[in-house]
Design a protein around this motif. Structure first.
Motif, short mmCIF file in Angstrom:
data_model
loop_
_atom_site.label_atom_id
_atom_site.label_comp_id
_atom_site.label_asym_id
_atom_site.label_seq_id
_atom_site.Cartn_x
_atom_site.Cartn_y
_atom_site.Cartn_z
N GLY A 68 -7.52 -3.59 -37.92
CA GLY A 68 -7.62 -2.32 -38.25
C GLY A 68 -7.84 -1.18 -37.53
N ALA A 69 -7.80 -1.26 -36.11
CA ALA A 69 -7.98 -0.22 -35.22
C ALA A 69 -6.77 0.59 -35.13
CB ALA A 69 -8.33 -0.56 -33.95
N GLU A 70 -6.66 2.05 -34.79
CA GLU A 70 -5.58 2.67 -34.64
C GLU A 70 -4.66 2.13 -33.56
OE1 GLU A 70 -6.22 6.82 -33.82
OE2 GLU A 70 -7.55 7.15 -35.70
N GLY A 71 -5.44 1.49 -32.37
CA GLY A 71 -4.49 1.36 -31.37
C GLY A 71 -5.28 0.19 -30.85
N LEU A 208 -13.69 4.28 -28.23
CA LEU A 208 -13.06 3.14 -27.53
C LEU A 208 -14.20 1.91 -27.52
CD1 LEU A 208 -11.43 4.89 -24.56
CD2 LEU A 208 -10.26 3.83 -26.38
N VAL A 209 -13.63 0.78 -28.04
CA VAL A 209 -14.60 -0.20 -28.07
C VAL A 209 -14.04 -1.52 -27.25
CG1 VAL A 209 -15.79 -1.87 -29.51
CG2 VAL A 209 -15.35 0.35 -30.47
N VAL A 210 -14.80 -2.18 -26.50
CA VAL A 210 -14.16 -3.09 -25.51
C VAL A 210 -15.00 -4.52 -25.74
CG1 VAL A 210 -13.98 -3.74 -23.09
CG2 VAL A 210 -13.87 -1.23 -23.79
N PHE A 211 -13.99 -5.42 -25.92
CA PHE A 211 -14.46 -6.70 -26.01
C PHE A 211 -13.92 -7.73 -25.05
CE2 PHE A 211 -14.15 -4.93 -30.19
CZ PHE A 211 -15.36 -5.33 -30.98
N SER A 212 -14.63 -8.74 -24.72
CA SER A 212 -14.13 -9.81 -23.67
C SER A 212 -13.13 -10.67 -24.59
CB SER A 212 -15.11 -10.61 -23.29
OG SER A 212 -14.77 -11.87 -22.59
N GLY A 213 -12.04 -11.07 -23.95
CA GLY A 213 -10.93 -12.21 -24.68
C GLY A 213 -11.72 -13.40 -24.35
N GLY A 214 -12.55 -13.82 -23.34
CA GLY A 214 -12.77 -15.02 -23.14
C GLY A 214 -13.93 -15.70 -23.53
N GLY A 228 -9.20 1.14 -30.19
CA GLY A 228 -9.87 2.56 -30.70
C GLY A 228 -9.03 3.67 -31.03
N ARG A 229 -9.09 4.83 -30.93
CA ARG A 229 -8.28 6.04 -31.01
C ARG A 229 -6.86 5.61 -30.34
NH1 ARG A 229 -11.54 11.29 -29.20
NH2 ARG A 229 -9.37 11.75 -28.40
N ARG A 230 -6.04 6.13 -30.91
CA ARG A 230 -4.75 5.65 -30.79
C ARG A 230 -4.30 6.50 -29.39
NH1 ARG A 230 -2.55 6.86 -34.75
NH2 ARG A 230 -2.39 4.92 -35.76
N ASP A 231 -4.66 7.80 -29.12
CA ASP A 231 -4.27 8.59 -27.81
C ASP A 231 -5.21 8.09 -26.79
OD1 ASP A 231 -6.86 9.42 -29.13
OD2 ASP A 231 -6.62 11.38 -28.03
N LEU A 232 -6.36 7.52 -27.15
CA LEU A 232 -7.20 7.04 -25.79
C LEU A 232 -6.68 5.89 -25.53
CD1 LEU A 232 -10.90 8.59 -26.54
CD2 LEU A 232 -9.19 9.34 -24.59
N VAL A 233 -6.26 4.84 -26.48
CA VAL A 233 -5.88 3.66 -26.14
C VAL A 233 -4.37 3.74 -25.34
CG1 VAL A 233 -4.82 1.38 -26.98
CG2 VAL A 233 -6.84 2.37 -28.27
N ARG A 234 -3.68 4.76 -25.80
CA ARG A 234 -2.46 5.06 -24.75
C ARG A 234 -2.74 5.38 -23.51
NH1 ARG A 234 2.56 3.87 -23.65
NH2 ARG A 234 3.61 5.58 -23.11
N ALA A 235 -3.63 6.20 -23.48
CA ALA A 235 -4.25 6.43 -22.14
C ALA A 235 -4.71 5.42 -21.14
CB ALA A 235 -5.20 7.64 -22.15
#
Length: 377
Positions: A68-71, A208-214, A228-235
């Protein structure tokens, strides 16, 4: 003649000794164990050539759809995700600004960051990408007022450590940040489960929210997610691998991309309540082994029984065994015996207690721990 035998694993050949992990999804202990579905996805991905940028973009779209996140962007672990989140706040999508990092050419580059988290490589990551840290609060606590007092004309973002800082505090931090038109970066590396965190943290307005994948996701250890935000994820993606930017060295291969997508899909589909019941049952299996031993007291701690950081702020249910003066042996002696056994068993401890996390135990391992405890005691 080959030195390999059919019964030997790579660990055997190299002389590396695997162990039963009752401590948790800790990076230095190997993170987590990937389910077969994830391993199969990685093997399949390794059989083909693909455009890495195209794969990353479409994998991110799929993960954003699921959460459900924008990016969404896949990184080489949560620490890399935090560095790239910082870079994104410094550059946006500007290609010249991206090329110039860690030089910021007069743009705002201060990150207001609390002292509650002792993982200083996160602090270093913001500095590596060109940031200047403004540290607030203490190692015990930080308030929204502390953050607001530190905001100035050069503030690029506020940094929040979910788990070390209580979830209930986040909306007030976001309100302060957005009132001053600056983003909030949330380090939520080990904050899965609950599954709801994948969607609810960004829904609160965190940029922006950061998770570990492992860790709780049980994906490849060398993966992480930025949501998170589409523009910041793109950055983030423009600053990251495989582009010629500050994150080029933080490579995520096609195998890891496939693995984390499969892991997120599996994580979103699974019966979370059933998993928690299984973890709880493992704790009780271990507790039963010491229930009649004089001087020992076993206490079950549900996951997130105190999200603010008290009895158990862990994603995993825990079992704590306390040793009194009347116990036959002390906690350090039992810990040493567990680690020296076959297979070794690694648990957390203090001078008066042992703590077993059930999240990282595999089928049958709780029974092995219970049996070993009986033998030692």
């Amino acid at each position: 003649m080959s030195s390999r035998t059919k019964s030997q694993t790579l660990y055997d050949r190299l002389g590396v000794r695997p162990f039963i992990n009752a401590r948790g999804t800790i990076t230095t202990l190997g993170g987590s164990i990937m389910p077969p579905t994830v391993v199969e996805a990685m093997i399949e991905a390794g059989k083909h050539y693909v455009s890495l940028n195209d794969f990353l973009e479409k994998a991110g779209t799929r993960i954003a759809e699921l959460t459900g996140a924008e990016g969404a962007f896949i990184t080489s672990g949560a620490a890399a995700g935090m560095l790239l989140a910082g870079a994104a706040c410094l550059t946006g999508p500007d290609p010249q600004a991206i090329e110039r990092l860690p030089e910021v050419d007069g743009r705002p580059n201060e990150f207001v960051i609390s002292l509650v988290d002792q993982h200083y490589y996160i602090h270093q990551g913001f500095r590596v990408c060109g940031g200047v840290l403004v540290r607030v609060g203490t190692q015990q606590a930080v308030s929204a007022e502390d953050y607001e007092e530190a905001i100035g004309e050069r503030t690029a973002a506020l940094v929040f450590f979910l788990g070390k800082q209580p979830r209930e505090q986040l909306p007030s931090i976001i309100e302060v940040a957005h009132r001053h038109d600056v983003p909030v970066v949330v380090d939520a590396a080990a904050q899965l489960p609950p599954r709801a965190n994948l969607s609810e943290i960004t829904a609160t307005g965190a940029d922006l929210v950061v998770f570990s994948g492992g860790k709780g996701l049980r994906g490849p250890q060398s993966t992480g997610l930025v949501l998170g935000r589409r523009d910041l994820v793109r950055a983030c993606s423009l600053n990251g691998n495989p582009n010629s930017a500050i994150g080029r060295g933080m490579k995520v291969g096609k195998e890891e991309i496939a693995g984390i997508v499969a892991a997120v899909e599996l994580f979103m589909e699974r019966d979370e309540e059933a998993v928690l019941r299984e973890w709880e049952a493992r704790c009780h299996t271990i507790a039963d082994a010491v229930s009649d031993v004089q001087g020992l007291t076993a206490e079950y701690l549900p996951a997130y029984s105190n999200p603010g950081g008290g009895a158990n702020a862990s994603a995993s249910p825990l079992l704590r065994i306390d040793f009194s003066q009347g116990s036959p042996v002390d906690a350090p002696q039992v810990q040493q015996a567990l680690e020296q056994g076959n297979p070794p068993i690694v648990a957390d401890s203090s001078s008066t207690s042992l703590i077993f996390g059930s999240m990282t135990l595999q089928d049958g391992e709780a029974e092995i721990i219970a049996s070993r405890l009986r033998e030692i005691l």
